[in-house]
Design a protein around this motif. Structure first.
Motif, short mmCIF file in Angstrom:
data_model
loop_
_atom_site.label_atom_id
_atom_site.label_comp_id
_atom_site.label_asym_id
_atom_site.label_seq_id
_atom_site.Cartn_x
_atom_site.Cartn_y
_atom_site.Cartn_z
N TRP A 11 29.65 35.99 38.16
CA TRP A 11 30.59 35.53 36.88
C TRP A 11 31.61 34.69 37.70
CZ3 TRP A 11 28.93 37.03 32.27
CH2 TRP A 11 27.93 37.99 32.40
N SER A 13 35.58 33.82 36.88
CA SER A 13 36.75 33.91 35.99
C SER A 13 37.35 32.50 35.84
CB SER A 13 37.60 34.81 36.79
OG SER A 13 38.66 35.18 36.19
N THR A 17 43.58 32.15 39.27
CA THR A 17 43.94 33.51 39.64
C THR A 17 44.99 33.39 40.78
OG1 THR A 17 41.74 34.25 39.19
CG2 THR A 17 43.07 35.73 40.73
N VAL A 30 38.71 42.61 36.88
CA VAL A 30 37.21 42.38 36.47
C VAL A 30 37.31 43.46 35.31
CG1 VAL A 30 34.99 43.14 36.93
CG2 VAL A 30 36.49 41.84 38.49
N MET A 34 38.19 40.76 32.26
CA MET A 34 36.75 40.34 32.09
C MET A 34 35.86 41.34 31.21
SD MET A 34 35.96 38.68 35.85
CE MET A 34 34.59 37.45 35.67
N ARG A 36 34.16 44.13 32.38
CA ARG A 36 32.92 44.35 33.11
C ARG A 36 33.19 45.38 34.05
NH1 ARG A 36 29.08 41.88 31.07
NH2 ARG A 36 27.86 42.54 32.81
N PHE A 44 31.71 38.61 41.49
CA PHE A 44 32.84 38.21 40.65
C PHE A 44 33.64 37.19 41.61
CE2 PHE A 44 31.85 42.40 38.99
CZ PHE A 44 31.79 42.04 37.79
N THR A 85 35.03 33.74 30.49
CA THR A 85 34.14 34.18 32.05
C THR A 85 32.66 33.38 31.73
OG1 THR A 85 35.19 36.35 32.05
CG2 THR A 85 32.98 36.19 33.22
N GLU A 87 28.79 32.92 33.42
CA GLU A 87 27.94 33.28 34.16
C GLU A 87 27.07 32.33 34.87
OE1 GLU A 87 24.10 36.56 34.50
OE2 GLU A 87 24.98 35.96 32.57
#
Length: 121
Positions: A11, A13, A17, A30, A34, A36, A44, A85, A87
């Motif tokens: 994943w 982000s 960050t 996370v 996110m 998750r 991540f 997010t 994948e």
């Protein structure tokens, strides 16, 4: 290179960050940002503002690992914050970590056409 286990989910982000964040801050990001569970074995990936540094958070059954990679030239290709997010596959992560555009990787070689076989007769 991280040897990702088979079937691992990766994943990204979206957005930037703060790269001063450590393991606990990223685990919280996370969970809350996110939505998750960081302890399911997924990877991540987070990118800093300048785009040359990523951090990868991975929680397996034994504990939590935090990896970092900095590019000496260029920037990591990254989705915007509006994308949220994203994948990607483990293969795309390998491209990303090598500084290759993981969205549209290009071959460095072209296949040659095979000669046509003609029947005699």
């Amino acid at each position: 290179m991280i040897a990702a286990p088979p079937g691992v989910r990766v994943w990204l982000s979206g957005g930037i960050t703060d790269m001063r964040c450590g393991m606990n801050s990223l685990l919280l990001r996370v969970q809350e940002g996110m939505g998750r569970n960081p302890h399911e074995g997924d990877l991540f990936v987070f990118r800093g503002r300048r785009g040359h540094l990523v951090k990868i958070l991975w929680a397996d059954r034994l504990g939590v690992s935090l990896y970092a990679k900095r590019l000496e030239q260029g920037r990591f290709i990254w989705p915007s914050a509006a994308d949220g997010t994203v994948e990607i596959t483990a293969a795309q992560l390998a491209y990303l970590l090598d500084g290759i555009d993981w969205r549209r990787p290009k071959r460095t070689w072209k296949t040659e056409a095979l000669p046509t076989i003609r029947s005699v007769g």
